[in-house]
Design a protein around this motif. Structure first.
Motif, PDB file in Angstrom:
ATOM      1  N   SER A  44       0.833  -1.209   0.000  1.00  0.00           N
ATOM      2  CA  SER A  44       0.000   0.000   0.000  1.00  0.00           C
ATOM      3  C   SER A  44       0.866   1.257   0.000  1.00  0.00           C
ATOM      4  O   SER A  44       0.518   2.253  -0.624  1.00  0.00           O
ATOM      5  CB  SER A  44      -0.966   0.013   1.187  1.00  0.00           C
ATOM      6  N   LEU A  45       1.994   1.203   0.673  1.00  0.00           N
ATOM      7  CA  LEU A  45       2.896   2.359   0.688  1.00  0.00           C
ATOM      8  C   LEU A  45       3.663   2.495  -0.624  1.00  0.00           C
ATOM      9  O   LEU A  45       3.939   3.602  -1.076  1.00  0.00           O
ATOM     10  CB  LEU A  45       3.869   2.254   1.867  1.00  0.00           C
ATOM     11  N   LEU A  46       3.985   1.366  -1.249  1.00  0.00           N
ATOM     12  CA  LEU A  46       4.689   1.379  -2.536  1.00  0.00           C
ATOM     13  C   LEU A  46       3.790   1.825  -3.690  1.00  0.00           C
ATOM     14  O   LEU A  46       4.229   2.515  -4.601  1.00  0.00           O
ATOM     15  CB  LEU A  46       5.212  -0.019  -2.871  1.00  0.00           C
ATOM     16  N   LYS A  47       2.533   1.403  -3.653  1.00  0.00           N
ATOM     17  CA  LYS A  47       1.635   1.613  -4.804  1.00  0.00           C
ATOM     18  C   LYS A  47       0.680   2.789  -4.660  1.00  0.00           C
ATOM     19  O   LYS A  47      -0.039   3.105  -5.587  1.00  0.00           O
ATOM     20  CB  LYS A  47       0.817   0.338  -5.065  1.00  0.00           C
ATOM     21  N   GLY A  48       0.638   3.424  -3.504  1.00  0.00           N
ATOM     22  CA  GLY A  48      -0.234   4.577  -3.346  1.00  0.00           C
ATOM     23  C   GLY A  48      -1.621   4.249  -2.850  1.00  0.00           C
ATOM     24  O   GLY A  48      -2.506   5.103  -2.889  1.00  0.00           O
ATOM     25  N   ASN A  49      -1.833   3.032  -2.389  1.00  0.00           N
ATOM     26  CA  ASN A  49      -3.134   2.658  -1.820  1.00  0.00           C
ATOM     27  C   ASN A  49      -3.108   2.963  -0.324  1.00  0.00           C
ATOM     28  O   ASN A  49      -3.186   2.077   0.511  1.00  0.00           O
ATOM     29  CB  ASN A  49      -3.427   1.172  -2.054  1.00  0.00           C
ATOM     30  N   ASN A  50      -2.962   4.247   0.002  1.00  0.00           N
ATOM     31  CA  ASN A  50      -2.831   4.687   1.389  1.00  0.00           C
ATOM     32  C   ASN A  50      -3.534   6.032   1.535  1.00  0.00           C
ATOM     33  O   ASN A  50      -4.111   6.535   0.583  1.00  0.00           O
ATOM     34  CB  ASN A  50      -1.343   4.776   1.774  1.00  0.00           C
ATOM     35  N   ARG A  51      -3.496   6.605   2.713  1.00  0.00           N
ATOM     36  CA  ARG A  51      -4.226   7.866   2.956  1.00  0.00           C
ATOM     37  C   ARG A  51      -3.737   9.018   2.080  1.00  0.00           C
ATOM     38  O   ARG A  51      -4.496   9.923   1.762  1.00  0.00           O
ATOM     39  CB  ARG A  51      -4.138   8.253   4.433  1.00  0.00           C
ATOM     40  N   GLN A  52      -2.463   8.997   1.698  1.00  0.00           N
ATOM     41  CA  GLN A  52      -1.946  10.065   0.832  1.00  0.00           C
ATOM     42  C   GLN A  52      -2.301   9.841  -0.642  1.00  0.00           C
ATOM     43  O   GLN A  52      -2.111  10.720  -1.465  1.00  0.00           O
ATOM     44  CB  GLN A  52      -0.424  10.179   0.983  1.00  0.00           C
ATOM     45  N   GLN A  53      -2.777   8.641  -0.955  1.00  0.00           N
ATOM     46  CA  GLN A  53      -3.167   8.295  -2.324  1.00  0.00           C
ATOM     47  C   GLN A  53      -2.015   8.464  -3.319  1.00  0.00           C
ATOM     48  O   GLN A  53      -2.225   8.864  -4.467  1.00  0.00           O
ATOM     49  CB  GLN A  53      -4.389   9.114  -2.773  1.00  0.00           C
ATOM     50  N   ARG A  54      -0.797   8.161  -2.864  1.00  0.00           N
ATOM     51  CA  ARG A  54       0.384   8.200  -3.730  1.00  0.00           C
ATOM     52  C   ARG A  54       1.464   7.335  -3.095  1.00  0.00           C
ATOM     53  O   ARG A  54       1.464   7.113  -1.881  1.00  0.00           O
ATOM     54  CB  ARG A  54       0.884   9.631  -3.914  1.00  0.00           C
ATOM     55  N   PRO A  55       2.406   6.845  -3.907  1.00  0.00           N
ATOM     56  CA  PRO A  55       3.506   6.073  -3.329  1.00  0.00           C
ATOM     57  C   PRO A  55       4.313   6.946  -2.362  1.00  0.00           C
ATOM     58  O   PRO A  55       4.584   8.111  -2.649  1.00  0.00           O
ATOM     59  CB  PRO A  55       4.352   5.698  -4.545  1.00  0.00           C
ATOM     60  N   VAL A  56       4.650   6.381  -1.219  1.00  0.00           N
ATOM     61  CA  VAL A  56       5.418   7.140  -0.223  1.00  0.00           C
ATOM     62  C   VAL A  56       6.745   6.471   0.128  1.00  0.00           C
ATOM     63  O   VAL A  56       7.560   7.042   0.846  1.00  0.00           O
ATOM     64  CB  VAL A  56       4.591   7.392   1.065  1.00  0.00           C
ATOM     65  N   ILE A  57       6.968   5.246  -0.399  1.00  0.00           N
ATOM     66  CA  ILE A  57       8.255   4.577  -0.274  1.00  0.00           C
ATOM     67  C   ILE A  57       8.606   3.999  -1.634  1.00  0.00           C
ATOM     68  O   ILE A  57       7.745   3.879  -2.509  1.00  0.00           O
ATOM     69  CB  ILE A  57       8.257   3.450   0.795  1.00  0.00           C
ATOM     70  N   ALA A  58       9.889   3.662  -1.816  1.00  0.00           N
ATOM     71  CA  ALA A  58      10.340   3.093  -3.086  1.00  0.00           C
ATOM     72  C   ALA A  58      11.473   2.103  -2.816  1.00  0.00           C
ATOM     73  O   ALA A  58      12.131   2.162  -1.772  1.00  0.00           O
ATOM     74  CB  ALA A  58      10.829   4.201  -4.017  1.00  0.00           C
ATOM     75  N   GLU A  59      11.694   1.225  -3.784  1.00  0.00           N
ATOM     76  CA  GLU A  59      12.807   0.284  -3.700  1.00  0.00           C
ATOM     77  C   GLU A  59      14.112   1.068  -3.626  1.00  0.00           C
ATOM     78  O   GLU A  59      14.235   2.148  -4.217  1.00  0.00           O
ATOM     79  CB  GLU A  59      12.839  -0.611  -4.947  1.00  0.00           C
ATOM     80  N   LEU A  60      15.085   0.521  -2.926  1.00  0.00           N
ATOM     81  CA  LEU A  60      16.395   1.155  -2.867  1.00  0.00           C
ATOM     82  C   LEU A  60      17.083   1.043  -4.221  1.00  0.00           C
ATOM     83  O   LEU A  60      16.980   0.018  -4.891  1.00  0.00           O
ATOM     84  CB  LEU A  60      17.270   0.490  -1.804  1.00  0.00           C
ATOM     85  N   GLU A  61      17.781   2.106  -4.608  1.00  0.00           N
ATOM     86  CA  GLU A  61      18.570   2.110  -5.832  1.00  0.00           C
ATOM     87  C   GLU A  61      20.035   2.045  -5.434  1.00  0.00           C
ATOM     88  O   GLU A  61      20.392   2.262  -4.275  1.00  0.00           O
ATOM     89  CB  GLU A  61      18.282   3.381  -6.638  1.00  0.00           C
ATOM     90  N   GLU A  62      20.888   1.770  -6.386  1.00  0.00           N
ATOM     91  CA  GLU A  62      22.327   1.625  -6.112  1.00  0.00           C
ATOM     92  C   GLU A  62      22.882   2.813  -5.332  1.00  0.00           C
ATOM     93  O   GLU A  62      23.587   2.639  -4.344  1.00  0.00           O
ATOM     94  CB  GLU A  62      23.074   1.462  -7.443  1.00  0.00           C
ATOM     95  N   SER A  63      22.541   4.019  -5.731  1.00  0.00           N
ATOM     96  CA  SER A  63      23.074   5.223  -5.075  1.00  0.00           C
ATOM     97  C   SER A  63      22.570   5.399  -3.644  1.00  0.00           C
ATOM     98  O   SER A  63      23.194   6.102  -2.844  1.00  0.00           O
ATOM     99  CB  SER A  63      22.730   6.468  -5.894  1.00  0.00           C
ATOM    100  N   ASP A  64      21.454   4.774  -3.312  1.00  0.00           N
ATOM    101  CA  ASP A  64      20.874   4.931  -1.971  1.00  0.00           C
ATOM    102  C   ASP A  64      21.711   4.279  -0.879  1.00  0.00           C
ATOM    103  O   ASP A  64      21.700   4.729   0.257  1.00  0.00           O
ATOM    104  CB  ASP A  64      19.456   4.363  -1.922  1.00  0.00           C
ATOM    105  N   TYR A  65      22.428   3.215  -1.217  1.00  0.00           N
ATOM    106  CA  TYR A  65      23.194   2.504  -0.199  1.00  0.00           C
ATOM    107  C   TYR A  65      24.233   3.422   0.444  1.00  0.00           C
ATOM    108  O   TYR A  65      24.384   3.448   1.661  1.00  0.00           O
ATOM    109  CB  TYR A  65      23.827   1.243  -0.779  1.00  0.00           C
ATOM    110  N   GLU A  66      24.926   4.185  -0.371  1.00  0.00           N
ATOM    111  CA  GLU A  66      25.918   5.120   0.174  1.00  0.00           C
ATOM    112  C   GLU A  66      25.234   6.267   0.911  1.00  0.00           C
ATOM    113  O   GLU A  66      25.640   6.646   2.007  1.00  0.00           O
ATOM    114  CB  GLU A  66      26.795   5.678  -0.958  1.00  0.00           C
ATOM    115  N   GLN A  67      24.174   6.822   0.331  1.00  0.00           N
ATOM    116  CA  GLN A  67      23.468   7.949   0.949  1.00  0.00           C
ATOM    117  C   GLN A  67      22.989   7.615   2.358  1.00  0.00           C
ATOM    118  O   GLN A  67      23.086   8.425   3.265  1.00  0.00           O
ATOM    119  CB  GLN A  67      22.273   8.371   0.097  1.00  0.00           C
ATOM    120  N   TYR A  68      22.456   6.403   2.537  1.00  0.00           N
ATOM    121  CA  TYR A  68      21.904   6.019   3.832  1.00  0.00           C
ATOM    122  C   TYR A  68      22.917   5.314   4.730  1.00  0.00           C
ATOM    123  O   TYR A  68      22.598   4.905   5.836  1.00  0.00           O
ATOM    124  CB  TYR A  68      20.663   5.139   3.647  1.00  0.00           C
TER     125      TYR A  68
END
Length: 124
Positions: A44-68
């Motif tokens: 529901s958080l990935l696809k937007g089936n939530n109170r905000q009616q939009r995706p609010v999380i996403a899969e990690l991308e290669e660049s995210d590992y260093e950022q986080y």
């Protein structure tokens, strides 16, 4: 960190299913340490089936590992255990449930292969 699959936060979240835990984009990963959300909640958080009616999380991308500040593989072991869903082993009712949970429109008139193809095309 645990072997829980992690997601980057793309919108501010006040998680009503986690005692109003606040998550900030660019700062936090979902879920926090110790939280084990259901597969349905994550979808529901990935696809937007939530109170905000939009995706609010996403899969990690290669660049995210260093950022986080996490090592690649921190959540890969869990991802490999979970693997891809094998839709070919599901019954039509299960496929229709999965499609609904993912926000994909499908109906009983469709064949299993048509439902599978539609799920894959709209979620990948």
């Amino acid at each position: 960190m645990s072997e829980q699959k992690l997601y980057k936060v793309t919108q501010v979240i006040t998680d009503l299913e986690d005692d109003n835990q606040r998550y900030e984009p660019g700062k936090d990963l979902y879920p926090r340490e110790g939280l084990k959300p259901t597969e349905e909640r994550i979808k529901s958080l990935l696809k937007g089936n939530n109170r905000q009616q939009r995706p609010v999380i996403a899969e990690l991308e290669e660049s995210d590992y260093e950022q986080y500040g996490i090592e690649r593989g921190t959540d890969e072991a869990q991802q490999e255990k979970e693997g891809a869903v094998d839709y070919s082993k599901m019954k039509k009712d299960e496929l229709l449930e999965e499609a609904e949970a993912l926000g994909v429109e499908a109906d009983k008139k469709m064949t299993n292969d048509e439902i599978i193809q539609k799920i894959k095309s709209e979620t990948e």
